[in-house]
Design an enzyme around this catalytic site. Structure first.
Site, PDB file in Angstrom:
ATOM      1  N   HIS A  70       0.872  -1.397  -0.011  1.00 13.28           N
ATOM      2  CA  HIS A  70      -0.237   0.081   0.304  1.00 13.28           C
ATOM      3  C   HIS A  70       0.958   0.839  -0.089  1.00 13.28           C
ATOM      4  CE1 HIS A  70      -3.422   2.662   0.824  1.00 13.28           C
ATOM      5  NE2 HIS A  70      -2.919   3.298   1.868  1.00 13.28           N
ATOM      6  N   SER A  71       0.359   1.826  -0.939  1.00 10.15           N
ATOM      7  CA  SER A  71       2.124   3.567  -1.377  1.00 10.15           C
ATOM      8  C   SER A  71       2.612   2.730  -1.082  1.00 10.15           C
ATOM      9  CB  SER A  71       0.762   4.258   0.177  1.00 10.15           C
ATOM     10  OG  SER A  71       0.433   5.244   0.324  1.00 10.15           O
TER      11      SER A  71
END
Length: 112
Positions: A70-71
């Site tokens: 994520h990210s």
């Protein structure tokens, strides 16, 4: 294998691990400088972090694994997948990663 966002930690995936058990073993990356590794020096080079992750994965590379990032975790996942594909020629894995396209071109992570 779960890769949290830049300010996150492995514990962010504890509830997911409980929900997926016993069918899946969820393992999350704990970055240097976070939680139980808070005394370790931060690493601002994604390549160094990715090589450390590949080293930690060594005992389970004989099994199929799925990677989720994520990210900024997606950037680390991408670098890890590159190493696994190029150097280890691993083909039994699925990768899901979430990040802005610009991030995947940047090989360094800024730390505050």
């Amino acid at each position: 294998m779960r890769y949290p966002h830049a300010g996150g930690s492995a514990s962010a995936y504890a509830s997911l691990a409980r929900e997926l058990a016993p069918g899946f073993e969820v393992v999350a990356v704990q970055y240097p400088g976070r939680q139980d590794r808070h005394r370790e020096q931060l690493v601002d080079d994604v390549g160094i972090l990715a090589r450390a992750v590949v080293g930690a994965l060594e005992p389970v590379l004989h099994r199929p694994i799925a990677l989720f990032g994520h990210s900024t975790g997606a950037l680390l996942l991408f670098e890890t997948a590159l190493i696994l594909g190029a150097e280890r020629q691993e083909s039994r894995r699925s990768s899901v990663y979430l990040a802005e396209p610009r991030q995947s071109r940047n090989r360094r992570v800024s730390t505050p």
